[in-house]
Design a protein around this motif. Sequence first.
Motif, PDB file in Angstrom:
ATOM      1  N   TYR A  33      68.455 -42.249 -32.750  1.00 26.47           N
ATOM      2  CA  TYR A  33      69.663 -42.575 -31.990  1.00 26.47           C
ATOM      3  C   TYR A  33      69.820 -44.074 -31.714  1.00 26.47           C
ATOM      4  CZ  TYR A  33      70.777 -37.683 -30.942  1.00 26.47           C
ATOM      5  OH  TYR A  33      71.144 -36.368 -31.041  1.00 26.47           O
ATOM      6  N   PHE A  34      68.712 -44.736 -31.339  1.00 27.43           N
ATOM      7  CA  PHE A  34      68.818 -46.105 -30.830  1.00 27.43           C
ATOM      8  C   PHE A  34      68.158 -47.152 -31.713  1.00 27.43           C
ATOM      9  CE2 PHE A  34      68.225 -43.164 -27.136  1.00 27.43           C
ATOM     10  CZ  PHE A  34      69.557 -43.115 -26.766  1.00 27.43           C
ATOM     11  N   GLY A  35      67.251 -46.737 -32.586  1.00 31.51           N
ATOM     12  CA  GLY A  35      66.598 -47.698 -33.464  1.00 31.51           C
ATOM     13  C   GLY A  35      65.694 -48.671 -32.741  1.00 31.51           C
ATOM     14  N   GLN A  36      65.055 -48.252 -31.638  1.00 31.01           N
ATOM     15  CA  GLN A  36      64.144 -49.157 -30.951  1.00 31.01           C
ATOM     16  C   GLN A  36      62.965 -48.392 -30.351  1.00 31.01           C
ATOM     17  OE1 GLN A  36      66.826 -50.954 -28.022  1.00 31.01           O
ATOM     18  NE2 GLN A  36      65.798 -49.810 -26.410  1.00 31.01           N
ATOM     19  N   PHE A  37      61.845 -49.122 -30.205  1.00 29.69           N
ATOM     20  CA  PHE A  37      60.622 -48.524 -29.675  1.00 29.69           C
ATOM     21  C   PHE A  37      59.988 -49.506 -28.705  1.00 29.69           C
ATOM     22  CE2 PHE A  37      55.965 -48.084 -29.924  1.00 29.69           C
ATOM     23  CZ  PHE A  37      55.847 -46.789 -29.446  1.00 29.69           C
ATOM     24  N   PRO A  38      59.708 -49.072 -27.451  1.00 26.48           N
ATOM     25  CA  PRO A  38      59.076 -49.969 -26.468  1.00 26.48           C
ATOM     26  C   PRO A  38      57.582 -50.104 -26.745  1.00 26.48           C
ATOM     27  CG  PRO A  38      59.480 -47.807 -25.487  1.00 26.48           C
ATOM     28  CD  PRO A  38      60.054 -47.759 -26.880  1.00 26.48           C
ATOM     29  N   THR A  39      57.153 -51.250 -27.228  1.00 30.52           N
ATOM     30  CA  THR A  39      55.770 -51.452 -27.651  1.00 30.52           C
ATOM     31  C   THR A  39      54.783 -51.265 -26.507  1.00 30.52           C
ATOM     32  OG1 THR A  39      56.661 -53.116 -29.166  1.00 30.52           O
ATOM     33  CG2 THR A  39      54.271 -53.006 -28.951  1.00 30.52           C
ATOM     34  N   LYS A  63      62.893 -53.267 -32.808  1.00 33.80           N
ATOM     35  CA  LYS A  63      64.240 -52.785 -33.104  1.00 33.80           C
ATOM     36  C   LYS A  63      64.423 -52.690 -34.612  1.00 33.80           C
ATOM     37  CE  LYS A  63      66.296 -54.453 -28.829  1.00 33.80           C
ATOM     38  NZ  LYS A  63      67.399 -55.189 -28.172  1.00 33.80           N
ATOM     39  N   VAL A  64      64.823 -51.512 -35.053  1.00 37.05           N
ATOM     40  CA  VAL A  64      65.038 -51.249 -36.473  1.00 37.05           C
ATOM     41  C   VAL A  64      66.390 -50.568 -36.637  1.00 37.05           C
ATOM     42  CG1 VAL A  64      62.589 -51.060 -37.011  1.00 37.05           C
ATOM     43  CG2 VAL A  64      63.871 -49.017 -36.347  1.00 37.05           C
ATOM     44  N   TYR A  65      66.853 -50.514 -37.888  1.00 39.13           N
ATOM     45  CA  TYR A  65      68.083 -49.773 -38.139  1.00 39.13           C
ATOM     46  C   TYR A  65      67.782 -48.288 -37.942  1.00 39.13           C
ATOM     47  CZ  TYR A  65      72.850 -49.799 -39.884  1.00 39.13           C
ATOM     48  OH  TYR A  65      74.215 -49.720 -39.969  1.00 39.13           O
ATOM     49  N   PRO A  66      68.617 -47.553 -37.196  1.00 37.82           N
ATOM     50  CA  PRO A  66      68.330 -46.142 -36.900  1.00 37.82           C
ATOM     51  C   PRO A  66      68.004 -45.336 -38.154  1.00 37.82           C
ATOM     52  CG  PRO A  66      70.224 -46.870 -35.633  1.00 37.82           C
ATOM     53  CD  PRO A  66      69.877 -47.996 -36.570  1.00 37.82           C
ATOM     54  N   ARG A  89      75.587 -54.043 -30.845  1.00 41.59           N
ATOM     55  CA  ARG A  89      74.383 -53.354 -31.280  1.00 41.59           C
ATOM     56  C   ARG A  89      74.116 -53.586 -32.762  1.00 41.59           C
ATOM     57  NH1 ARG A  89      73.532 -46.855 -31.609  1.00 41.59           N
ATOM     58  NH2 ARG A  89      71.332 -46.860 -32.164  1.00 41.59           N
ATOM     59  N   GLU A  90      75.151 -53.489 -33.601  1.00 37.34           N
ATOM     60  CA  GLU A  90      74.936 -53.700 -35.037  1.00 37.34           C
ATOM     61  C   GLU A  90      74.586 -55.157 -35.325  1.00 37.34           C
ATOM     62  OE1 GLU A  90      76.921 -52.311 -39.175  1.00 37.34           O
ATOM     63  OE2 GLU A  90      78.087 -53.722 -38.004  1.00 37.34           O
ATOM     64  N   ILE A  91      75.249 -56.081 -34.643  1.00 41.17           N
ATOM     65  CA  ILE A  91      74.954 -57.505 -34.857  1.00 41.17           C
ATOM     66  C   ILE A  91      73.496 -57.790 -34.530  1.00 41.17           C
ATOM     67  CG2 ILE A  91      75.423 -59.826 -33.985  1.00 41.17           C
ATOM     68  CD1 ILE A  91      78.351 -58.968 -33.652  1.00 41.17           C
ATOM     69  N   GLN A  92      73.006 -57.206 -33.436  1.00 43.73           N
ATOM     70  CA  GLN A  92      71.622 -57.424 -33.023  1.00 43.73           C
ATOM     71  C   GLN A  92      70.629 -56.880 -34.051  1.00 43.73           C
ATOM     72  OE1 GLN A  92      70.359 -55.401 -29.399  1.00 43.73           O
ATOM     73  NE2 GLN A  92      69.363 -57.281 -28.717  1.00 43.73           N
TER      74      GLN A  92
END
Length: 694
Positions: free
Chosen positions: A418-424, A486-489, A583-586
């Motif tokens: 959904y978000f394409g991110q993971f809190p390390t 942050k990665v592409y979903p 979000r896409e720009i980031q």
Amino acid sequence: MKELSFTQRLERLPILKIAVVYIVTLLFTPKLPMSLSLFHYIQQGLVVMTLLTMFSYFFKGTIRKYGYTCGYYVSVVLLGIFQFWREDPLVAIGHFSHIMTDRFVVKIIEEPKVKRDIVRFSTEVIGAYQKGEFIETTGRLMLSLKSSQKNALQFGDLLWLKGQPQEIAPPFNPMEFDYRAYLKRQHVYHELFAVSGQYKLISRQETTTFSLIALALQMRRYFLLKLRPHIKGDENFAIASALLYGSRSDISAESIQAFTNTGTIHVLSVSGMHVAVLFGFLSLIFKRIAWPSYLRWLPLILLWSMIWIYAFIAGLDPPITRAAIMISFVLCAKHFKRGFSTLNSLIIAAVLILLVVPRAVADVGFQLSFLAVLGMIVCSPLVEELLPVKRPILRLLRDTLAVSIAAQILTTPLSLYYFGQFPTYFLVANLLVDFPSTLAMYLGFIMTISPMEGLNDLMGFLLEHLIAFILYGLKHIDHWAFSTIKVYPMGLELLFLTYFALFSCLYAFQWKDKKYVWLGGCCAIGMLLITVQKRLENKDAERFRVYNTKQELTIGYFKGGRGIIYSTFDSLQARGLQYACGREIQLLTKKEVQFVALNGRERKNYLVTLPLGKIAILSHTQGKMPHADLVIVRKNILDGLPRLLKQIRPKLVIMDGSNSMEQSLQTQHMLDSLGVQNYLMKDNFAYVWDKENL
């Protein structure tokens, strides 16, 4: 005692089969091409199939074996389809959208939210006036009112309303938040913006029938008003409101981002943790009371009532409803001294919620909440087995880590989807937050019931400093290197393989079956191959966008993790730009992004040169323009445009959102007559280019 096999354990979950069939039906039902006639057939089929199933139960042999079983599951499928579509305007005959009028009577069904001078809330349309005659209607409407009066409207108020409702627009940009889908899950399909004079208060909730939701909202307002004098800082009070009662509308975007990036946003959404803390708090109080033998049932009733009152006060979102249902099962099991299955109660909670709100199956909060609890049930024992400790303090630390890791194992793939991110640093952040937030909730609950102002001042002082400590720590962690990956979903196929690999490995570890280790390994290899293929495809890919940012213009070009943005917004952080395409720009600019501001207030033409070609931005038709591959027409210019296009000789002309629909259609007709390829952006998706040259 011999350990139960996997099949035997499943057999002890009697509702699992019906839950799987019902949930799968709800997931695939949106793909069904529904119509009013088909819905009537499904409705009638549900009644007939239910009667046949009940009738076949009284037979013996083959009829009962196959007729009852097949009819049972077919009935569940038809029920799922019926539940999903029953409030959709397509099949709801009495829906207000079927009546040609602009005058309605609506009832406010949620607490109004105020931002600047706009009051926003959802309403139930209970009637409409057509040719002077009042007609009863159904359906929900999202209403936005321009008003300078704060707190003038409240839950349960009846309003007279004038205006023409519009269907809620879909997202117009890649990766933009799908507000239409979000409201559809609440059975809201239309919205209306009204100014003073277009609406009028008819009656207050106090003059109508009793409402449990209205009472819960009044209690929340009372509790928050009681807390407010003892917490000085506005931001600290906003976080305390969210922490205790789920009211997070006043929290700053910076604080929300800190909680999100560190994987602790669940603290601000009243969920199972909050209900468990309240349950523990009340249990400690009731244990100190010597209940007479004839009142042994009273703690059960009081605990059950307070848990559900709290759930109502917090808004009955899926996570807290799930927790309230599960704790209700725990209370009943303990009181009647019966066995209790956490997994079984989780499944029952999911089915009950989806029976009432079937579209919640697509809600991200619902999915993450249930997966987190499932992870705690399935994975926590494995983590505890891998980390055996004897000392109580170390065991407490181990258990806290086990819960965080277990919840993260099953929610991470869905978060990446959904978000394409993971809190390390989610483990560090959760260790930082869990104990202080629990203590903060205890302090808040004590302040809620305490009549002593001196004690409340002390508690408020401690609560404010605890919240300040949590916020400082999370913002500090958020600024650590690589705090958020942050990665592409990921795609749906990758999500499926990830969960298949996870559950295969969990099964292999629990039941010591090596075949499933190899199966999980094969899935992991498939995931790796898909990831490598996409990386190679995107390595040197060029991407060009003309985003739909309504009256403003935003152009983006991306390659190799770098990007350049041309926009009439003042900065890259502008609210409208961030909402539409931030979000896409980031995600597409991990290395570097350059922002070039264009003056959108003046009628000025621009020529932008990019590696893929030249772009002419036209806001007036005077003067001359050189050749360009793409033309973007703005601000309703039509006179003189054919002459200018003959000079430019573009391959494509785009009419952006600053043009009116009428002017856009006229320009489109003119371009069609000239044989010029064109794209109309008004109420349309952004222009997205990923491969061929302009």
